[in-house]
Design a protein around this motif. Structure first.
Motif, short mmCIF file in Angstrom:
data_model
loop_
_atom_site.label_atom_id
_atom_site.label_comp_id
_atom_site.label_asym_id
_atom_site.label_seq_id
_atom_site.Cartn_x
_atom_site.Cartn_y
_atom_site.Cartn_z
N ILE A 54 29.98 40.70 41.14
CA ILE A 54 29.71 39.56 42.03
C ILE A 54 30.43 38.31 41.54
O ILE A 54 31.02 37.57 42.32
CB ILE A 54 28.19 39.28 42.10
CG1 ILE A 54 27.47 40.47 42.70
CG2 ILE A 54 27.89 37.99 42.84
CD1 ILE A 54 27.20 40.44 44.15
N LYS A 55 30.38 38.06 40.23
CA LYS A 55 30.87 36.80 39.68
C LYS A 55 32.27 36.89 39.07
O LYS A 55 32.76 35.92 38.54
CB LYS A 55 29.91 36.33 38.58
CG LYS A 55 28.54 35.97 39.08
CD LYS A 55 27.68 35.50 37.94
CE LYS A 55 26.29 35.13 38.39
NZ LYS A 55 25.46 34.70 37.26
N GLY A 56 32.89 38.05 39.12
CA GLY A 56 34.18 38.24 38.48
C GLY A 56 35.23 37.24 38.93
O GLY A 56 35.19 36.72 40.04
N ARG A 57 36.15 36.98 38.06
CA ARG A 57 37.22 36.02 38.33
C ARG A 57 38.00 36.43 39.58
O ARG A 57 38.41 37.58 39.73
CB ARG A 57 38.15 35.99 37.13
CG ARG A 57 39.24 34.99 37.27
CD ARG A 57 40.05 34.96 36.01
NE ARG A 57 41.21 34.12 36.21
CZ ARG A 57 41.98 33.70 35.26
NH1 ARG A 57 41.73 34.05 34.02
NH2 ARG A 57 43.00 32.93 35.52
N GLY A 58 38.17 35.50 40.46
CA GLY A 58 38.93 35.73 41.67
C GLY A 58 38.18 36.48 42.76
O GLY A 58 38.75 36.82 43.78
N ARG A 59 36.92 36.74 42.55
CA ARG A 59 36.14 37.49 43.53
C ARG A 59 35.67 36.57 44.65
O ARG A 59 35.31 35.43 44.43
CB ARG A 59 34.91 38.15 42.89
CG ARG A 59 35.23 39.05 41.74
CD ARG A 59 35.92 40.31 42.23
NE ARG A 59 36.57 41.05 41.20
CZ ARG A 59 36.01 41.85 40.31
NH1 ARG A 59 34.72 41.98 40.29
NH2 ARG A 59 36.71 42.51 39.44
N ARG A 60 35.69 37.08 45.84
CA ARG A 60 35.22 36.33 47.00
C ARG A 60 34.21 37.20 47.74
O ARG A 60 34.57 38.22 48.30
CB ARG A 60 36.38 35.99 47.94
CG ARG A 60 37.49 35.21 47.27
CD ARG A 60 37.07 33.77 46.99
NE ARG A 60 38.18 33.01 46.46
CZ ARG A 60 38.36 32.76 45.17
NH1 ARG A 60 37.52 33.23 44.28
NH2 ARG A 60 39.38 32.04 44.77
#
Length: 49
Positions: free
Chosen positions: A9-15
């Protein structure tokens, strides 16, 4: 929520839009509940036709 789900959910670049994030969290909660995961999916498969 497990660390893996949180990372997804919070990963870098995730939308994530709200509906998809809530759906993923609901599946995670179902997965972590004792015995409900298999019961839910068996019931879903039994009623799909």
């Amino acid at each position: 929520m497990s660390g893996v789900t949180t990372d997804r959910i919070k990963g870098r670049g995730r939308r994530w839009d709200l509906d998809n994030a809530e759906s993923l969290m609901a599946l995670e909660a179902l997965y972590q509940s004792t015995g409900l995961w298999n019961h839910y999916w068996q019931n879903a498969f039994d009623h799909r036709n």
